[in-house]
Write a protein that holds these residues in place. Structure first.
Motif, PDB file in Angstrom:
ATOM      1  N   CYS A  48       0.787  -1.202  -0.004  1.00  0.00           N
ATOM      2  CA  CYS A  48      -0.122  -0.004   0.072  1.00  0.00           C
ATOM      3  C   CYS A  48       0.915   1.238  -0.056  1.00  0.00           C
ATOM      4  CB  CYS A  48      -1.027  -0.027   1.063  1.00  0.00           C
ATOM      5  SG  CYS A  48      -2.165  -1.163   1.019  1.00  0.00           S
ATOM      6  N   ALA A  49       1.998   1.272   0.565  1.00  0.00           N
ATOM      7  CA  ALA A  49       2.841   2.333   0.581  1.00  0.00           C
ATOM      8  C   ALA A  49       3.261   2.458  -0.870  1.00  0.00           C
ATOM      9  CB  ALA A  49       4.074   2.156   1.429  1.00  0.00           C
ATOM     10  N   ARG A  50       3.699   1.588  -1.416  1.00  0.00           N
ATOM     11  CA  ARG A  50       4.023   1.754  -3.155  1.00  0.00           C
ATOM     12  C   ARG A  50       3.008   2.188  -3.816  1.00  0.00           C
ATOM     13  NH1 ARG A  50       8.107  -0.995  -6.277  1.00  0.00           N
ATOM     14  NH2 ARG A  50       9.463  -1.118  -4.122  1.00  0.00           N
ATOM     15  N   LEU A  51       1.747   1.708  -3.506  1.00  0.00           N
ATOM     16  CA  LEU A  51       0.481   2.124  -4.475  1.00  0.00           C
ATOM     17  C   LEU A  51       0.458   3.582  -4.273  1.00  0.00           C
ATOM     18  CD1 LEU A  51      -2.008  -0.971  -3.867  1.00  0.00           C
ATOM     19  CD2 LEU A  51      -0.726  -0.081  -5.929  1.00  0.00           C
ATOM     20  N   TRP A  52       0.542   4.195  -2.846  1.00  0.00           N
ATOM     21  CA  TRP A  52       0.350   5.567  -2.528  1.00  0.00           C
ATOM     22  C   TRP A  52       1.183   6.501  -3.666  1.00  0.00           C
ATOM     23  CZ3 TRP A  52      -2.528   9.030   0.094  1.00  0.00           C
ATOM     24  CH2 TRP A  52      -2.062  10.215   0.336  1.00  0.00           C
ATOM     25  N   ASN A  53       2.224   6.083  -3.908  1.00  0.00           N
ATOM     26  CA  ASN A  53       2.939   6.770  -4.714  1.00  0.00           C
ATOM     27  C   ASN A  53       2.325   7.122  -6.298  1.00  0.00           C
ATOM     28  OD1 ASN A  53       5.262   7.270  -3.059  1.00  0.00           O
ATOM     29  ND2 ASN A  53       6.139   5.373  -3.862  1.00  0.00           N
ATOM     30  N   THR A  54       1.595   6.046  -6.626  1.00  0.00           N
ATOM     31  CA  THR A  54       0.902   6.370  -7.725  1.00  0.00           C
ATOM     32  C   THR A  54      -0.574   6.689  -7.762  1.00  0.00           C
ATOM     33  OG1 THR A  54       0.481   3.908  -8.049  1.00  0.00           O
ATOM     34  CG2 THR A  54       2.523   5.013  -9.273  1.00  0.00           C
ATOM     35  N   GLN A  55      -1.194   6.075  -6.551  1.00  0.00           N
ATOM     36  CA  GLN A  55      -2.748   6.380  -6.184  1.00  0.00           C
ATOM     37  C   GLN A  55      -2.851   7.102  -4.815  1.00  0.00           C
ATOM     38  OE1 GLN A  55      -4.914   2.525  -6.958  1.00  0.00           O
ATOM     39  NE2 GLN A  55      -3.190   1.668  -8.121  1.00  0.00           N
ATOM     40  N   PRO A  56      -2.456   8.510  -4.754  1.00  0.00           N
ATOM     41  CA  PRO A  56      -2.561   9.038  -3.510  1.00  0.00           C
ATOM     42  C   PRO A  56      -3.924   9.404  -3.214  1.00  0.00           C
ATOM     43  CG  PRO A  56      -1.614  10.360  -5.026  1.00  0.00           C
ATOM     44  CD  PRO A  56      -1.852   9.051  -5.660  1.00  0.00           C
ATOM     45  N   ASN A  57      -4.676   8.507  -2.497  1.00  0.00           N
ATOM     46  CA  ASN A  57      -5.989   9.023  -1.968  1.00  0.00           C
ATOM     47  C   ASN A  57      -6.483   8.218  -0.681  1.00  0.00           C
ATOM     48  OD1 ASN A  57      -7.123   5.993  -2.095  1.00  0.00           O
ATOM     49  ND2 ASN A  57      -6.681   6.363  -4.162  1.00  0.00           N
ATOM     50  N   ASP A  58      -7.550   8.966  -0.180  1.00  0.00           N
ATOM     51  CA  ASP A  58      -7.681   8.430   1.306  1.00  0.00           C
ATOM     52  C   ASP A  58      -7.882   7.171   1.541  1.00  0.00           C
ATOM     53  OD1 ASP A  58      -7.841  11.376   1.701  1.00  0.00           O
ATOM     54  OD2 ASP A  58      -9.895  11.422   1.733  1.00  0.00           O
ATOM     55  N   ARG A  59      -8.162   6.315   0.632  1.00  0.00           N
ATOM     56  CA  ARG A  59      -8.596   4.781   0.985  1.00  0.00           C
ATOM     57  C   ARG A  59      -7.200   4.088   0.838  1.00  0.00           C
ATOM     58  NH1 ARG A  59      -9.254   1.646   3.480  1.00  0.00           N
ATOM     59  NH2 ARG A  59     -10.457  -0.320   3.235  1.00  0.00           N
ATOM     60  N   ILE A  60      -6.329   4.558   0.251  1.00  0.00           N
ATOM     61  CA  ILE A  60      -4.895   3.927   0.253  1.00  0.00           C
ATOM     62  C   ILE A  60      -4.245   4.426   1.557  1.00  0.00           C
ATOM     63  CG2 ILE A  60      -2.666   3.902  -0.651  1.00  0.00           C
ATOM     64  CD1 ILE A  60      -4.532   2.071  -2.230  1.00  0.00           C
ATOM     65  N   LEU A  61      -4.473   5.743   1.944  1.00  0.00           N
ATOM     66  CA  LEU A  61      -3.737   6.395   3.194  1.00  0.00           C
ATOM     67  C   LEU A  61      -4.359   5.266   4.425  1.00  0.00           C
ATOM     68  CD1 LEU A  61      -1.810   8.178   4.085  1.00  0.00           C
ATOM     69  CD2 LEU A  61      -3.790  10.039   4.478  1.00  0.00           C
ATOM     70  N   SER A  62      -5.529   5.126   4.106  1.00  0.00           N
ATOM     71  CA  SER A  62      -6.393   4.406   5.510  1.00  0.00           C
ATOM     72  C   SER A  62      -5.643   2.997   5.736  1.00  0.00           C
ATOM     73  CB  SER A  62      -7.973   4.364   5.305  1.00  0.00           C
ATOM     74  OG  SER A  62      -8.589   3.656   6.252  1.00  0.00           O
ATOM     75  N   ARG A  63      -5.564   2.301   4.383  1.00  0.00           N
ATOM     76  CA  ARG A  63      -4.816   1.011   4.653  1.00  0.00           C
ATOM     77  C   ARG A  63      -3.329   1.148   5.142  1.00  0.00           C
ATOM     78  NH1 ARG A  63      -7.082   0.932  -1.233  1.00  0.00           N
ATOM     79  NH2 ARG A  63      -8.995  -0.561  -0.890  1.00  0.00           N
ATOM     80  N   VAL A  64      -2.911   2.059   4.695  1.00  0.00           N
ATOM     81  CA  VAL A  64      -1.175   2.200   5.101  1.00  0.00           C
ATOM     82  C   VAL A  64      -1.275   2.903   6.662  1.00  0.00           C
ATOM     83  CG1 VAL A  64       0.796   3.800   5.117  1.00  0.00           C
ATOM     84  CG2 VAL A  64      -0.459   3.196   2.849  1.00  0.00           C
ATOM     85  N   ALA A  65      -2.248   3.431   7.025  1.00  0.00           N
ATOM     86  CA  ALA A  65      -2.320   3.752   8.558  1.00  0.00           C
ATOM     87  C   ALA A  65      -2.767   2.478   9.457  1.00  0.00           C
ATOM     88  CB  ALA A  65      -3.374   4.803   8.985  1.00  0.00           C
ATOM     89  N   CYS A  66      -3.536   1.715   8.964  1.00  0.00           N
ATOM     90  CA  CYS A  66      -4.038   0.387   9.701  1.00  0.00           C
ATOM     91  C   CYS A  66      -2.526  -0.639   9.713  1.00  0.00           C
ATOM     92  CB  CYS A  66      -4.803  -0.425   8.861  1.00  0.00           C
ATOM     93  SG  CYS A  66      -5.347  -1.911   9.530  1.00  0.00           S
ATOM     94  N   TYR A  67      -1.826  -0.911   8.591  1.00  0.00           N
ATOM     95  CA  TYR A  67      -0.835  -1.739   8.601  1.00  0.00           C
ATOM     96  C   TYR A  67       0.388  -1.215   9.379  1.00  0.00           C
ATOM     97  CZ  TYR A  67      -3.848  -3.814   5.181  1.00  0.00           C
ATOM     98  OH  TYR A  67      -4.844  -4.291   4.454  1.00  0.00           O
ATOM     99  N   LEU A  68       0.712   0.145   8.976  1.00  0.00           N
ATOM    100  CA  LEU A  68       1.686   0.805   9.805  1.00  0.00           C
ATOM    101  C   LEU A  68       1.715   0.943  11.416  1.00  0.00           C
ATOM    102  CD1 LEU A  68       4.648   2.161   9.849  1.00  0.00           C
ATOM    103  CD2 LEU A  68       3.399   4.315   9.382  1.00  0.00           C
ATOM    104  N   SER A  69       0.438   1.023  11.890  1.00  0.00           N
ATOM    105  CA  SER A  69       0.137   1.147  13.372  1.00  0.00           C
ATOM    106  C   SER A  69       0.181  -0.392  13.841  1.00  0.00           C
ATOM    107  CB  SER A  69      -1.588   1.532  13.393  1.00  0.00           C
ATOM    108  OG  SER A  69      -1.997   1.411  14.842  1.00  0.00           O
ATOM    109  N   PHE A  70      -0.092  -1.533  12.993  1.00  0.00           N
ATOM    110  CA  PHE A  70       0.051  -2.837  13.615  1.00  0.00           C
ATOM    111  C   PHE A  70       1.463  -3.034  13.767  1.00  0.00           C
ATOM    112  CE2 PHE A  70       1.033  -7.187  13.292  1.00  0.00           C
ATOM    113  CZ  PHE A  70      -0.020  -7.734  13.974  1.00  0.00           C
ATOM    114  N   ILE A  71       2.331  -2.456  12.864  1.00  0.00           N
ATOM    115  CA  ILE A  71       3.862  -2.793  13.022  1.00  0.00           C
ATOM    116  C   ILE A  71       4.511  -1.965  14.116  1.00  0.00           C
ATOM    117  CG2 ILE A  71       6.129  -2.432  11.910  1.00  0.00           C
ATOM    118  CD1 ILE A  71       4.400  -4.718  10.723  1.00  0.00           C
ATOM    119  N   GLU A  72       3.963  -0.895  14.474  1.00  0.00           N
ATOM    120  CA  GLU A  72       4.203   0.019  15.793  1.00  0.00           C
ATOM    121  C   GLU A  72       3.790  -0.800  16.926  1.00  0.00           C
ATOM    122  OE1 GLU A  72       4.208   2.345  19.171  1.00  0.00           O
ATOM    123  OE2 GLU A  72       2.231   1.835  18.090  1.00  0.00           O
TER     124      GLU A  72
END
Length: 358
Positions: A48-72
């Motif tokens: 999803c971080a890779r997708l953000w570079n070509t598709q920066p939208n709220d839905r992609i950002l929400s996915r990144v937030a979920c998975y990054l929060s899990f790693i944290e």
């Protein structure tokens, strides 16, 4: 070779809840009792971080937030990251596996090297820095290969201040070469006495290292080992990965089943890494074979991927596919599809270069 206009993420979303990505599927639904792993959430974060570079939208950002929060949340007080989280949100391990550390760092590097919002990148950078002592002591060859790939991505992204990770990556590359020479036998130019899972990440890492240190023998070992892996996993011009039933030990017959999607995905990624270093059409052919495995060009002539939902069966048994669509399999398919545009970009760049030089 055509790519999707945008990757189908319906099944990925179905497998994700407010905690993170659930590990296993029961057919096309999440198997909640399997809980979560840092491995899988890291893979999803990277995608999803890779997708953000070509598709920066709220839905992609929400996915990144979920998975990054899990790693944290997976930060382990002892070292590195936990890996196994129950559905009840209890950590089931004292410390994570070596491969888990490598996958986490690879995903964090993707975030740091992206143009995601500053807060996302700052957190990923902090987590990456905190993991450095753990990375120095990794013993898993694949984990060390992931560290090299993570450092290489940061280098390609021109991220400053990566010298500590570069030192760890250099040592990891030296260990891979050392293991290659120690395990090499006549007719067996490989890093270990047997081929197991995610084999292609080992030469992939050395293709990456060769770009930074061309004076070392990294490229030679990468080419030799990757050619051997390609030979071992090609049958009648079809990708036939090492099966995880009994793997493939030196001097024995390779296991034909069960074939896993992660093998096709890592093979495609390694072929793309080779293409960035060497102008050799063989690597593009390897990429095609690995990608086509998902779409039915395999030993059973059975598609594994659902191109509408983005889900992927968990593997091939002798009698047919495992119809459960788990996290690892789904992400293996999606990550491979993401590479299609990368292959096209390399081809275009070389065509332009060749035209200019005529």
């Amino acid at each position: 070779m055509k790519s999707f206009g945008s990757l189908p993420l319906e099944h990925l979303d179905r497998m994700t809840d407010s905690t993170g990505l659930i590990q296993h599927g029961i057919y096309s639904l999440p198997r909640r009792e399997s809980g979560y792993t840092t491995d899988d959430n890291a893979r999803a974060l990277r995608l999803c971080a890779r997708l953000w570079n070509t598709q920066p939208n709220d839905r992609i950002l929400s996915r990144v937030a979920c998975y990054l929060s899990f790693i944290e949340h997976a930060r382990c007080p002892v070292r590195g990251f936990h890996n196994f989280l129950s559905y009840q949100r209890d950590w089931l391990d004292a410390t994570g596996t070596g491969d888990c550390q490598g996958q986490a760092v690879l995903a964090l590097a993707e975030v740091v090297g992206s143009n995601l919002p500053e807060g996302f990148r700052a957190l990923a950078s902090e987590l990456l820095e905190n993991a450095l002592p753990t990375l120095e002591s990794l013993r898993s060859l694949r984990a060390q290969a992931y560290v090299i790939q993570a450092w290489a991505h940061l280098r390609r992204s021109d991220v400053p201040g990566i010298e500590p990770l570069e030192g760890i990556a250099k040592l990891a590359a030296e260990r891979l070469v050392e293991c290659f020479h120690r395990s090499q036998r006549p007719g067996w130019p490989w890093f270990e006495s047997r081929m197991t899972y995610a084999n292609a990440v080992l030469p992939h890492a050395l293709f990456d290292a060769a770009q930074r240190w061309p004076e070392e023998e990294y490229l030679s070992v990468a080419e030799t080992s990757f050619s051997f892996l390609d030979f071992a996993t090609t049958s009648n011009l079809v990708f036939h990965p090492i099966g995880n039933r009994d793997w493939y030990s030196h001097g024995e017959e390779k296991s034909l089943y069960d074939q896993q999607p992660v093998e096709a995905s890592t093979m495609a990624s390694a072929a793309l890494a080779a293409m960035t270093v060497l102008e050799d059409e063989r690597y593009q052919a390897v990429f095609h074979r690995a990608r086509d495995w998902f779409h039915g060009q395999n030993s059973l002539k059975t598609p594994l991927a659902d191109i509408h939902s983005g889900g992927c069966f968990d593997g091939l048994h002798p009698t047919g596919p495992n119809r459960n669509q788990g996290a690892e399999s789904t992400l293996a398919f999606l990550w491979t599809e993401l590479h299609v545009d990368g292959v096209a970009s390399i081809n275009h760049t070389r065509e332009v270069s060749n035209s200019t030089n005529r």
